[in-house]
Design a protein around this motif. Sequence first.
Motif, PDB file in Angstrom:
ATOM      1  N   GLY A   1       0.862  -1.290  -0.028  1.00  0.00           N
ATOM      2  CA  GLY A   1      -0.071  -0.010  -0.021  1.00  0.00           C
ATOM      3  C   GLY A   1       0.749   1.100  -0.236  1.00  0.00           C
ATOM      4  N   GLY A   2       0.463   2.154   0.907  1.00  0.00           N
ATOM      5  CA  GLY A   2       1.304   3.275   0.811  1.00  0.00           C
ATOM      6  C   GLY A   2       2.569   3.377   1.719  1.00  0.00           C
ATOM      7  N   LYS A   3       2.826   2.258   2.394  1.00  0.00           N
ATOM      8  CA  LYS A   3       3.819   2.182   3.425  1.00  0.00           C
ATOM      9  C   LYS A   3       5.023   2.048   2.700  1.00  0.00           C
ATOM     10  CE  LYS A   3       0.888  -0.484   6.525  1.00  0.00           C
ATOM     11  NZ  LYS A   3       0.358  -2.066   6.780  1.00  0.00           N
ATOM     12  N   MET A   4       6.272   2.102   3.577  1.00  0.00           N
ATOM     13  CA  MET A   4       7.464   2.112   2.965  1.00  0.00           C
ATOM     14  C   MET A   4       7.799   0.575   2.608  1.00  0.00           C
ATOM     15  SD  MET A   4      10.598   2.020   5.875  1.00  0.00           S
ATOM     16  CE  MET A   4      10.023   3.553   6.661  1.00  0.00           C
ATOM     17  N   ALA A   5       8.588   0.601   1.605  1.00  0.00           N
ATOM     18  CA  ALA A   5       8.895  -0.472   0.944  1.00  0.00           C
ATOM     19  C   ALA A   5       9.467  -1.661   1.916  1.00  0.00           C
ATOM     20  CB  ALA A   5       9.654  -0.595  -0.478  1.00  0.00           C
ATOM     21  N   LEU A   6       9.278  -3.024   1.836  1.00  0.00           N
ATOM     22  CA  LEU A   6      10.287  -3.928   2.708  1.00  0.00           C
ATOM     23  C   LEU A   6      10.782  -4.819   2.102  1.00  0.00           C
ATOM     24  CD1 LEU A   6       7.152  -4.459   5.145  1.00  0.00           C
ATOM     25  CD2 LEU A   6       9.079  -2.934   5.646  1.00  0.00           C
ATOM     26  N   PHE A   7      11.865  -5.403   2.706  1.00  0.00           N
ATOM     27  CA  PHE A   7      12.633  -6.541   1.955  1.00  0.00           C
ATOM     28  C   PHE A   7      12.289  -7.761   2.716  1.00  0.00           C
ATOM     29  CE2 PHE A   7      15.330  -2.859   1.089  1.00  0.00           C
ATOM     30  CZ  PHE A   7      15.506  -3.003  -0.142  1.00  0.00           C
ATOM     31  N   GLU A   8      11.695  -8.546   1.827  1.00  0.00           N
ATOM     32  CA  GLU A   8      11.145  -9.901   2.441  1.00  0.00           C
ATOM     33  C   GLU A   8      11.853 -11.113   1.814  1.00  0.00           C
ATOM     34  OE1 GLU A   8       6.794  -9.731   1.629  1.00  0.00           O
ATOM     35  OE2 GLU A   8       6.852  -7.978   3.278  1.00  0.00           O
ATOM     36  N   PRO A   9      11.719 -12.159   2.450  1.00  0.00           N
ATOM     37  CA  PRO A   9      12.540 -13.427   1.767  1.00  0.00           C
ATOM     38  C   PRO A   9      11.682 -14.028   0.457  1.00  0.00           C
ATOM     39  CG  PRO A   9      11.139 -14.035   3.893  1.00  0.00           C
ATOM     40  CD  PRO A   9      11.057 -12.519   3.787  1.00  0.00           C
ATOM     41  N   GLY A  10      12.523 -14.164  -0.412  1.00  0.00           N
ATOM     42  CA  GLY A  10      12.156 -14.985  -1.617  1.00  0.00           C
ATOM     43  C   GLY A  10      11.723 -16.350  -1.184  1.00  0.00           C
ATOM     44  N   GLY A  11      11.014 -17.185  -2.029  1.00  0.00           N
ATOM     45  CA  GLY A  11      11.081 -18.615  -1.654  1.00  0.00           C
ATOM     46  C   GLY A  11       9.768 -19.040  -0.930  1.00  0.00           C
ATOM     47  N   GLU A  12       9.911 -20.167  -0.222  1.00  0.00           N
ATOM     48  CA  GLU A  12       8.655 -20.641   0.468  1.00  0.00           C
ATOM     49  C   GLU A  12       8.391 -20.044   1.689  1.00  0.00           C
ATOM     50  OE1 GLU A  12       7.644 -25.175   2.489  1.00  0.00           O
ATOM     51  OE2 GLU A  12       9.568 -24.491   1.819  1.00  0.00           O
ATOM     52  N   ARG A  13       6.853 -19.954   1.726  1.00  0.00           N
ATOM     53  CA  ARG A  13       6.457 -19.398   3.209  1.00  0.00           C
ATOM     54  C   ARG A  13       6.093 -20.400   4.209  1.00  0.00           C
ATOM     55  NH1 ARG A  13       8.446 -15.359   1.539  1.00  0.00           N
ATOM     56  NH2 ARG A  13       7.504 -13.336   0.724  1.00  0.00           N
ATOM     57  N   LEU A  14       6.324 -20.197   5.288  1.00  0.00           N
ATOM     58  CA  LEU A  14       6.473 -21.335   6.208  1.00  0.00           C
ATOM     59  C   LEU A  14       5.098 -21.168   7.265  1.00  0.00           C
ATOM     60  CD1 LEU A  14      10.098 -21.274   7.103  1.00  0.00           C
ATOM     61  CD2 LEU A  14       9.035 -22.873   5.497  1.00  0.00           C
ATOM     62  N   GLY A  15       4.496 -20.123   6.844  1.00  0.00           N
ATOM     63  CA  GLY A  15       3.285 -19.722   7.883  1.00  0.00           C
ATOM     64  C   GLY A  15       3.313 -19.118   9.206  1.00  0.00           C
ATOM     65  N   PRO A  16       2.526 -18.270   9.688  1.00  0.00           N
ATOM     66  CA  PRO A  16       2.653 -17.504  10.915  1.00  0.00           C
ATOM     67  C   PRO A  16       3.320 -18.180  12.209  1.00  0.00           C
ATOM     68  CG  PRO A  16       0.631 -16.718   9.885  1.00  0.00           C
ATOM     69  CD  PRO A  16       1.186 -18.107   9.251  1.00  0.00           C
ATOM     70  N   ASP A  17       3.132 -19.389  12.506  1.00  0.00           N
ATOM     71  CA  ASP A  17       3.289 -20.247  13.351  1.00  0.00           C
ATOM     72  C   ASP A  17       4.881 -20.555  13.307  1.00  0.00           C
ATOM     73  OD1 ASP A  17       1.149 -19.912  14.781  1.00  0.00           O
ATOM     74  OD2 ASP A  17       0.299 -21.699  13.791  1.00  0.00           O
ATOM     75  N   ALA A  18       5.377 -20.258  12.148  1.00  0.00           N
ATOM     76  CA  ALA A  18       6.997 -20.850  12.294  1.00  0.00           C
ATOM     77  C   ALA A  18       7.902 -20.145  13.115  1.00  0.00           C
ATOM     78  CB  ALA A  18       7.606 -20.589  10.862  1.00  0.00           C
ATOM     79  N   VAL A  19       7.384 -18.798  13.433  1.00  0.00           N
ATOM     80  CA  VAL A  19       8.489 -18.331  14.531  1.00  0.00           C
ATOM     81  C   VAL A  19       8.286 -18.981  15.896  1.00  0.00           C
ATOM     82  CG1 VAL A  19       6.430 -16.557  15.437  1.00  0.00           C
ATOM     83  CG2 VAL A  19       8.700 -15.771  15.475  1.00  0.00           C
ATOM     84  N   THR A  20       7.294 -19.700  16.110  1.00  0.00           N
ATOM     85  CA  THR A  20       7.496 -20.369  17.346  1.00  0.00           C
ATOM     86  C   THR A  20       8.572 -21.313  17.526  1.00  0.00           C
ATOM     87  OG1 THR A  20       6.026 -22.359  16.604  1.00  0.00           O
ATOM     88  CG2 THR A  20       4.958 -20.151  17.835  1.00  0.00           C
ATOM     89  N   ASP A  21       9.151 -21.680  16.404  1.00  0.00           N
ATOM     90  CA  ASP A  21      10.663 -22.631  16.288  1.00  0.00           C
ATOM     91  C   ASP A  21      11.732 -21.578  16.805  1.00  0.00           C
ATOM     92  OD1 ASP A  21       8.991 -24.711  15.463  1.00  0.00           O
ATOM     93  OD2 ASP A  21       9.649 -24.290  13.456  1.00  0.00           O
ATOM     94  N   ALA A  22      11.748 -20.448  16.876  1.00  0.00           N
ATOM     95  CA  ALA A  22      12.920 -19.687  16.966  1.00  0.00           C
ATOM     96  C   ALA A  22      13.268 -19.758  18.482  1.00  0.00           C
ATOM     97  CB  ALA A  22      12.655 -18.173  16.710  1.00  0.00           C
TER      98      ALA A  22
END
Length: 204
Positions: free
Chosen positions: A108-129
Amino acid sequence: MSHTGRPAEPDKRTLRREFLTVRSRLTADDVRLSATALAGRARELPELAHAGTVAAYVSVGSEPGTLALLDALRARGVRVLLPALLPDNDLDWGVYAGQESLERVRHGGKMALFEPGGERLGPDAVTDADVVLLPGLAVDARGMRLGRGGGSYDRVLARLERAGARPSLVVLLYDTEVVERVPAEPHDRPVHAVVTPSGVRRFG
């Protein structure tokens, strides 16, 4: 003064504007030198030295730089997860595969972000960190973090809590952004440590 007779705390919106104004005055050299120092300090953290998976983010604009740290972690064999912003402001995650794998995404109108290319692991992937590196604008003497106000990381922290995950929470800031007090709400969670270009401070 507030109705309790104590000086009224500045609200979060006012504080965010003040910290962002200070950051906007930094030169490209300031940001680059700080990023190098920050990576060096962060690598000394025992939590990062022993982590198998670290959830991090790619800094943008005048944020304290993270790329040098991401590359150092990856070179050490750490699995680095990076966020991808979803339409509802929640975060999906993907594995960092080097700077050339990053995609510049404008939401949208927000600042551009740098995001990972490739497979998405889902929002719960962070619980492995083992460690979650959090962006922020300030942290206070209690370890309470002032975020940018989008709520994405409030969701991450709530998700970790629901899952019973207990990663180390570390915020990356400039030295002047470690302050005496920021406003906190009942749902806010303290971080365990802050890393700045001049060192590490831990909270109880």
